[in-house]
Write a protein that holds these residues in place. Sequence first.
Motif, mmCIF file in Angstrom:
data_model
loop_
_atom_site.group_PDB
_atom_site.id
_atom_site.type_symbol
_atom_site.label_atom_id
_atom_site.label_comp_id
_atom_site.label_asym_id
_atom_site.label_seq_id
_atom_site.Cartn_x
_atom_site.Cartn_y
_atom_site.Cartn_z
ATOM 1 N N CYS A 7 -7.385 -15.916 23.887
ATOM 2 C CA CYS A 7 -6.142 -15.686 23.148
ATOM 3 C C CYS A 7 -5.145 -15.034 24.101
ATOM 4 O O CYS A 7 -5.483 -14.069 24.792
ATOM 5 C CB CYS A 7 -6.418 -14.775 21.955
ATOM 6 S SG CYS A 7 -4.929 -14.290 21.046
ATOM 7 N N ARG A 9 -2.620 -13.316 23.366
ATOM 8 C CA ARG A 9 -2.076 -12.062 22.831
ATOM 9 C C ARG A 9 -3.080 -10.917 22.910
ATOM 10 O O ARG A 9 -2.768 -9.849 23.393
ATOM 11 C CB ARG A 9 -1.631 -12.227 21.389
ATOM 12 C CG ARG A 9 -1.051 -10.929 20.833
ATOM 13 C CD ARG A 9 -0.467 -11.099 19.450
ATOM 14 N NE ARG A 9 0.071 -9.849 18.977
ATOM 15 C CZ ARG A 9 -0.592 -9.021 18.161
ATOM 16 N NH1 ARG A 9 -1.801 -9.324 17.751
ATOM 17 N NH2 ARG A 9 -0.038 -7.890 17.766
ATOM 18 N N HIS A 22 -7.671 -15.712 14.783
ATOM 19 C CA HIS A 22 -6.487 -15.299 15.530
ATOM 20 C C HIS A 22 -5.207 -15.615 14.777
ATOM 21 O O HIS A 22 -4.155 -15.803 15.388
ATOM 22 C CB HIS A 22 -6.477 -15.956 16.910
ATOM 23 C CG HIS A 22 -7.572 -15.453 17.796
ATOM 24 N ND1 HIS A 22 -7.454 -14.305 18.540
ATOM 25 C CD2 HIS A 22 -8.815 -15.924 18.020
ATOM 26 C CE1 HIS A 22 -8.571 -14.092 19.194
ATOM 27 N NE2 HIS A 22 -9.415 -15.061 18.893
ATOM 28 N N CYS A 25 -2.609 -13.073 15.539
ATOM 29 C CA CYS A 25 -2.107 -13.267 16.901
ATOM 30 C C CYS A 25 -1.092 -14.404 16.946
ATOM 31 O O CYS A 25 -0.049 -14.286 17.600
ATOM 32 C CB CYS A 25 -3.263 -13.558 17.858
ATOM 33 S SG CYS A 25 -4.371 -12.163 18.117
ATOM 34 N N ARG A 26 -1.382 -15.505 16.276
ATOM 35 C CA ARG A 26 -0.448 -16.631 16.255
ATOM 36 C C ARG A 26 0.873 -16.229 15.605
ATOM 37 O O ARG A 26 1.943 -16.606 16.077
ATOM 38 C CB ARG A 26 -1.068 -17.822 15.531
ATOM 39 C CG ARG A 26 -2.124 -18.542 16.341
ATOM 40 C CD ARG A 26 -2.560 -19.841 15.681
ATOM 41 N NE ARG A 26 -3.183 -19.640 14.381
ATOM 42 C CZ ARG A 26 -4.475 -19.372 14.190
ATOM 43 N NH1 ARG A 26 -5.282 -19.287 15.231
ATOM 44 N NH2 ARG A 26 -4.959 -19.208 12.981
ATOM 45 N N THR A 27 0.801 -15.443 14.530
ATOM 46 C CA THR A 27 2.018 -14.977 13.855
ATOM 47 C C THR A 27 2.828 -14.077 14.777
ATOM 48 O O THR A 27 4.044 -14.229 14.904
ATOM 49 C CB THR A 27 1.657 -14.214 12.567
ATOM 50 O OG1 THR A 27 0.917 -15.092 11.717
ATOM 51 C CG2 THR A 27 2.892 -13.734 11.846
ATOM 52 N N ARG A 29 2.737 -13.954 18.061
ATOM 53 C CA ARG A 29 3.206 -14.693 19.237
ATOM 54 C C ARG A 29 4.485 -15.474 18.973
ATOM 55 O O ARG A 29 5.189 -15.836 19.902
ATOM 56 C CB ARG A 29 2.110 -15.640 19.736
ATOM 57 C CG ARG A 29 1.109 -14.970 20.626
ATOM 58 C CD ARG A 29 1.633 -14.712 22.031
ATOM 59 N NE ARG A 29 1.772 -15.992 22.727
ATOM 60 C CZ ARG A 29 2.912 -16.462 23.174
ATOM 61 N NH1 ARG A 29 4.015 -15.803 23.038
ATOM 62 N NH2 ARG A 29 2.961 -17.620 23.774
#
Length: 66
Positions: A7, A9, A22, A25-27, A29
């Motif tokens: 990942c 992030r 994740h 993390c996607r949000t 990023r």
Amino acid sequence: MESDVYCDRCGNELGGASGGDHAACRTARALEPPRYCARCRRRMVVQVTPAGWTARCSEHGTIASS
């Protein structure tokens, strides 16, 4: 070409048993630059400017916002 294993992030593995979810993390990023190299998990040197950002891995080079 190597695929993303980590990942960018949080630095943890993607997929697999130890990868976890994740979604957060996607949000995050969507609004912030990557902090870890997705290929080798090295912490990257990140520079944020009003025009965007650049992130540099000592092994894999530089990526920039579009």
